[in-house]
Design a protein around this motif. Structure first.
Motif, mmCIF file in Angstrom:
data_model
loop_
_atom_site.group_PDB
_atom_site.id
_atom_site.type_symbol
_atom_site.label_atom_id
_atom_site.label_comp_id
_atom_site.label_asym_id
_atom_site.label_seq_id
_atom_site.Cartn_x
_atom_site.Cartn_y
_atom_site.Cartn_z
ATOM 1 N N TRP A 115 0.796 -1.275 -0.094
ATOM 2 C CA TRP A 115 -0.012 0.087 0.067
ATOM 3 C C TRP A 115 0.812 1.294 0.017
ATOM 4 N N LEU A 126 -0.924 7.930 1.876
ATOM 5 C CA LEU A 126 -1.655 6.860 1.699
ATOM 6 C C LEU A 126 -3.324 7.162 1.949
ATOM 7 N N LEU A 130 -6.600 6.127 -0.173
ATOM 8 C CA LEU A 130 -7.525 5.420 0.474
ATOM 9 C C LEU A 130 -8.723 6.331 0.449
ATOM 10 N N ILE A 283 -3.451 -3.785 5.912
ATOM 11 C CA ILE A 283 -4.298 -2.670 5.846
ATOM 12 C C ILE A 283 -5.280 -3.303 5.030
ATOM 13 N N SER A 284 -5.290 -4.346 4.102
ATOM 14 C CA SER A 284 -6.356 -4.981 3.278
ATOM 15 C C SER A 284 -7.245 -5.523 4.147
ATOM 16 N N LEU A 287 -9.214 -2.788 6.570
ATOM 17 C CA LEU A 287 -10.317 -2.134 6.005
ATOM 18 C C LEU A 287 -11.989 -2.974 6.148
ATOM 19 N N HIS A 311 -2.946 6.391 8.713
ATOM 20 C CA HIS A 311 -3.687 6.700 7.396
ATOM 21 C C HIS A 311 -4.697 6.018 7.341
ATOM 22 N N SER A 312 -4.862 4.794 7.678
ATOM 23 C CA SER A 312 -5.967 3.854 7.275
ATOM 24 C C SER A 312 -7.046 4.443 8.164
ATOM 25 N N ALA A 315 -9.134 7.098 7.200
ATOM 26 C CA ALA A 315 -10.088 7.097 5.896
ATOM 27 C C ALA A 315 -11.437 6.256 6.487
#
Length: 370
Positions: A115, A126, A130, A283-284, A287, A311-312, A315
């Motif tokens: 990512w 990032l 996202l 991260i995949s 989410l 960052h995630s 989002a």
């Protein structure tokens, strides 16, 4: 007339560089069920399109070996822009090893790095890649280890409060008879306004945890993490139903795949679900966990690894807060440039830097290399 979608040219992954670093703790550390004196960081740097990505996990050195001997070959030649496809290829490759534990942490390190690489290839932070839902995430200071003296405990927690952090967490459970007094001393150090969290790491029995929750409530404890083992879903459900209403029951840090989190939510075992992007296959999968939480109207809290989660989390709308864990904050500052610090208790991503915004300090890191 509608123009046909243009397919981007593939950017093949050329190689993965993998390294591991062991950093001694600044003081002896322990929680309710474990003690340790170092933290190992496994770093992955994939290369594609003239760019180098960076991702990592906090895991044993064996995790680095698994990435080198299995995952690197699987990923070489795949499109760096197609992170979900790379993730699926890794999950397929470790079928006979099983998802929990080292395999998922290895996938996490690589997925995080991919990512970051994709964002760098697009020259984007990032969170922008996202899609931002917020500009920052509240943090809680986390440490307060059971190996600390009362003085060390009070200084650490009060230090976070002085920087503007309005939530702090301490470890309990090593000596249950001492826990109430330690919590009382913590409350004295941080004052009445700061939110106080406790984490037993599964050290208590069900009835013991219930009794402790009643006692902690009088000291305005508002978060009880893993009061019993996270494998004891009926026990967590009992605590969620019977503990004082002002105390949230939390668990989930040892979740390695989506099914684990679904079982925890199906059992109605937590008020707040925790997930760790350095453990749950990156991260995949993080989410997807957030989507589960949103579907169930259950808040999500990011466990440890603030530099990886920031960052995630920005989002996502379902995230309540992010754990600002002493060990990981210290390791990140020793190993990376670009680590951000909270302002008034909130972490904000640096939007001037692509990806995670981190750069490995190779010369400084060399002294810790394995």
């Amino acid at each position: 007339m509608t123009q046909p979608l243009r397919r981007h040219p593939e950017t093949p992954i050329e190689r993965l560089d993998v390294s591991a670093y062991r950093i001694p703790t600044d003081l002896p550390e322990a929680d309710g069920t474990l003690s340790w004196d170092s933290t190992t960081v496994v770093i992955v740097e994939p290369r594609a399109g003239g760019m180098r990505g960076l991702g990592f996990t906090y895991a044993d050195e064996a995790t680095a070996r698994l990435i080198k001997t299995m995952l690197a070959d699987v990923l070489t030649g795949l499109d760096a822009m197609s992170v979900p496809a790379a993730w699926a290829a890794m999950v397929h490759a470790i079928r006979n090893l099983g998802r929990p534990g080292i395999a998922s942490m290895a996938i996490a390190a690589v997925d995080n790095a991919l990512w970051d690489l994709k964002a760098r290839l697009l020259d984007l932070p990032l969170v922008t890649l996202l899609g931002a839902a917020r500009d920052g995430v509240p943090v809680y200071g986390s440490g307060g280890f059971t190996s600390y003296s009362i003085g060390q405990l009070q200084r650490q927690l009060a230090g976070w409060v002085e920087t503007g952090i309005g939530m702090v967490k301490m470890k309990i459970g090593t000596h249950p008879a001492d826990d109430l007094e330690r919590v009382r001393k913590a409350r004295e150090a941080i004052g009445p306004e700061t939110r106080l969290f406790v984490d037993a790491n599964g050290a208590y029995s069900r009835k013991q945890a219930l009794a402790q929750a009643e006692a902690f409530s009088a000291l305005d404890v508002s978060w009880f993490e893993e009061p019993v083992s996270s494998d004891d879903l009926p026990g967590l459900h009992l605590l969620r139903d019977r503990a004082p209403a002002a105390i949230d029951i939390a668990a989930g840090e040892y979740g390695y795949d989506l099914r684990y989190f679904r079982r925890m939510l199906d059992a109605e075992s937590v008020d707040v679900l925790q997930a760790d992007v350095s453990r749950c296959a990156g991260i995949s999968e993080f989410l997807r966990v957030a989507a589960l939480c949103e579907a169930r109207s259950v808040p999500l809290s990011a466990h440890c690894a603030p530099s990886l989660h920031l960052h995630s989390c920005c989002a996502l709308t379902q995230v309540r807060h992010l754990e600002y864990f002493h060990d990981h904050v210290r390791c990140d500052h020793l190993l990376f440039d670009g680590v951000v610090d909270p302002v008034d208790g909130v972490l904000h991503p640096d939007l001037t830097r692509p990806g995670f915004g981190l750069t490995l300090k190779r010369k400084d890191a060399a002294r810790y290399a394995l």
